[in-house]
Structures are given as C-alpha cells and as structure tokens.
Design an enzyme around this catalytic site. Structure first.
Site, PDB file in Angstrom:
ATOM      1  N   GLY A  43       1.009  -0.940   0.382  1.00 45.07           N
ATOM      2  CA  GLY A  43      -0.225   0.102  -0.304  1.00 45.07           C
ATOM      3  C   GLY A  43       0.895   1.199  -0.226  1.00 45.07           C
ATOM      4  CB  CYS A  91       4.448   2.046   7.349  1.00 43.75           C
ATOM      5  SG  CYS A  91       4.154   3.379   6.607  1.00 43.75           S
ATOM      6  CD  GLU A 134      -1.453   2.229   2.345  1.00 41.92           C
ATOM      7  OE1 GLU A 134      -0.887   3.942   2.696  1.00 41.92           O
ATOM      8  OE2 GLU A 134      -0.484   1.425   2.723  1.00 41.92           O
TER       9      GLU A 134
HETATM   10 CO    CO Z   1       1.870   3.494   6.024  1.00 43.97          CO
END
Ligand code: CO
Length: 166
Positions: A43, A91, A134
């Site tokens: 993502g 992330c 996200e």
């Molecule tokens: Co992130």
C-alpha cells in the site's frame, strides 16, 4: 519517486480532496503504483510522496502473481467500523520496523476511482487493515501513532535510529 520517511513533517499534514480527475491525477496514480511495486509494499498513500492529496493505492496480490491488481482509492470515507483485529504492520515510511496495531476488523468504505465514479466496498482482515492504515496517512496519522504511549515512544526512537544510520 522518493518515499518520504519518518520524521519528515510532510507526513503529518492533512491531505486535500481531489476535485479534478484529470491526466495529472492518472499520472500520479501510475507513478505511485510503480513506486509501490519497486519498494515491495502492499500500500502507498500520496502524502508519502509529498503530495497532500486524498489518494492511496493497495495491492494485496503476492509479489510473483501475474494477476497484479492495484486498487485505487480517491477521496475515501470509512462509513462503518466493527470488531477488532491486531495485525503486525509495516510502513514504507518506516523502513525496517513493524508494530502490532489494533484496528477495526470489518469496515465499509466509499471512494472514487480515477475517473471520479463513486464506489462502495466492504473489507475485512488484511484488506480492512491496509485501507485503515493508508486512510490514516491522509489525515497525517502514522501507524506508530496508534500504539499505546510507551510502545510509541520506543517505536519512534527505533525508527529514528534507523534513519540516522543511513
Ligand atoms: Co504507511
């Protein structure tokens, strides 16, 4: 395109709604997709590339899958939330740290596609987690911000160590 990493202040901004579904938006989406695949992420949100716009993409198909299918979310709104799930998240803006984050198990989300058409979907499990992760980026919320205070302190400290060592 370069992915911004913590503690870049641009990651803390609230992103703006998309009003023009034009060539510029399509180009941003295509560049985000290339950047996400190049980085091996599942993502990516526009603020991670320094664009303060309410856009993110997700692709949960495995790396070697020939049926790569990227889902594009523009101006998303999470309209219903239920249950709880804890998932070990990573992330692209926090290279090499992961944290167990508590989120909603099932959600409903309304969003627009790259042509401005309105859609609604229900998601659960990893897809639900990815959408919430996200979507948080669009409000300047990072996954470590969802941790209890003491865990957040150590996660940020660890992330900063990784950054300064580069
Ligand atoms: Co992130």
């Amino acid at each position: 395109m370069e992915i911004l990493t913590y503690p870049d202040p641009r990651l803390k901004k609230t992103a703006k709604n998309i009003t023009l579904f034009d060539q510029e938006l399509h180009q941003l989406l295509d560049e985000m997709t290339d950047t996400m695949y190049h980085s091996g992420g599942i993502g990516l949100a526009a603020p991670q590339l320094g664009h303060d716009q309410r856009v993110f993409i997700i692709d949960l198909s495995s790396e070697n899958s020939e049926t790569k299918k990227v889902c594009e979310f523009i101006n998303p709104k999470i309209s219903s939330k239920e249950g709880r799930i804890v998932f070990e998240e990573g992330c692209l803006s926090f290279p090499s740290i992961t944290c167990a984050i508590r989120r909603f198990k099932k959600i409903k989300v309304e969003y627009q596609d790259r042509y401005g058409n309105l859609h609604r979907l229900s998601a659960e499990g990893l897809f639900s987690v990815a959408i919430q992760h996200e979507n948080d980026h669009l409000d300047g919320i990072l996954f470590v911000d969802r941790l209890p205070f003491y865990k957040r302190y150590f996660a940020k400290k660890k992330a900063l160590k990784k950054v300064t060592r580069l």
